[in-house]
Write a protein that holds these residues in place. Structure first.
Motif: not given
Length: 235
Positions: A200-216
């Motif tokens: 869900e958080l990865a989907n939210l980030a798609q509408g921003t200027n952010l890149t998901l780097r890691e899920v720990r």
């Protein structure tokens, strides 16, 4: 007799479901003691995953980094990081004045008070400038799930620090919206999540200027920390 009476009081409170940390007024996190107050969550071992992920992303721990902790509570994330980063400075922000005061006291008690400042505000609205590291353990419990929380949590942790709105994502929306302007070149943001919120958080980030780097994952094997960088600051 005084000690026996105090022990009896502690036992009665524990039998009534009050957590040991609340009874003693202190909880250990990252090997450091943190005083609790009614406005703060009780720090838990799962949240140490945030500190681990943040430190793993820092190539030089002696660099003069600028840190930001959104929703600081006891200050445990910021204080633990400042303890490991001797040249860093940081700001802890919380909506509750009582929490900000508690965090300031914890920073001083753990020897990093001169490198930490604490302010009140609604997420990042009160903050300007850019940071090398942003961390947060925001409220992420879905409102319908609040009633099912364990009594030790529901009866003693502040609801404001737990309730993340109807879908549990209200705080993340506010934070992700501000992260691109807060992250400096090469900077990292590390956020705590519920065990089922990574997608869900990865989907939210798609509408921003952010890149998901890691899920720990935490020690129980559950997804616990997500890391982002701003696309415009990637090296």
């Amino acid at each position: 007799p005084d000690t026996a009476a105090r022990l009896g009081d502690h036992v009665r409170r524990r039998l009534a479901g009050e957590p040991v940390g609340r009874i003693l007024g202190i909880r250990e996190f990252w090997g450091l003691p943190f005083r609790l107050s009614p406005e703060t969550l009780e720090p838990r071992p799962d949240s140490e995953t945030i500190v681990e992920a943040a430190l793993a992303a820092i190539p030089d721990r002696n660099a003069p980094l600028r840190l930001l902790d959104l929703g600081t509570g006891t200050g445990c994330l910021l204080v633990a990081l400042l303890h490991e980063l001797p040249a860093a400075t940081g700001i802890g922000l919380d909506r509750q004045e009582g929490a900000a005061r508690t965090a300031r006291e914890n920073a001083a008690a753990n020897g990093v008070g001169e490198r930490a400042a604490f302010v009140c505000g609604d997420w990042a609205d009160a903050i300007g400038g850019r940071f090398d590291l942003v961390v947060s353990n925001p409220p992420y419990i879905r409102t319908p799930d609040m009633a099912g929380l364990a009594p030790e949590v529901a009866g003693h942790d502040p609801a404001l620090a737990l309730d993340g709105g109807a879908d549990g994502l209200d705080a993340y929306r506010a934070i992700l919206r501000e992260l691109p302007r807060l992250l400096g070149p090469g900077a990292r943001a590390v956020l705590e999540i519920g065990f089922d919120q990574a997608d869900e958080l990865a989907n939210l980030a798609q509408g921003t200027n952010l890149t998901l780097r890691e899920v720990r994952r935490d020690l129980a094997g559950q997804p616990r920390a997500v890391s982002f960088t701003a696309r415009e600051t990637l090296r």
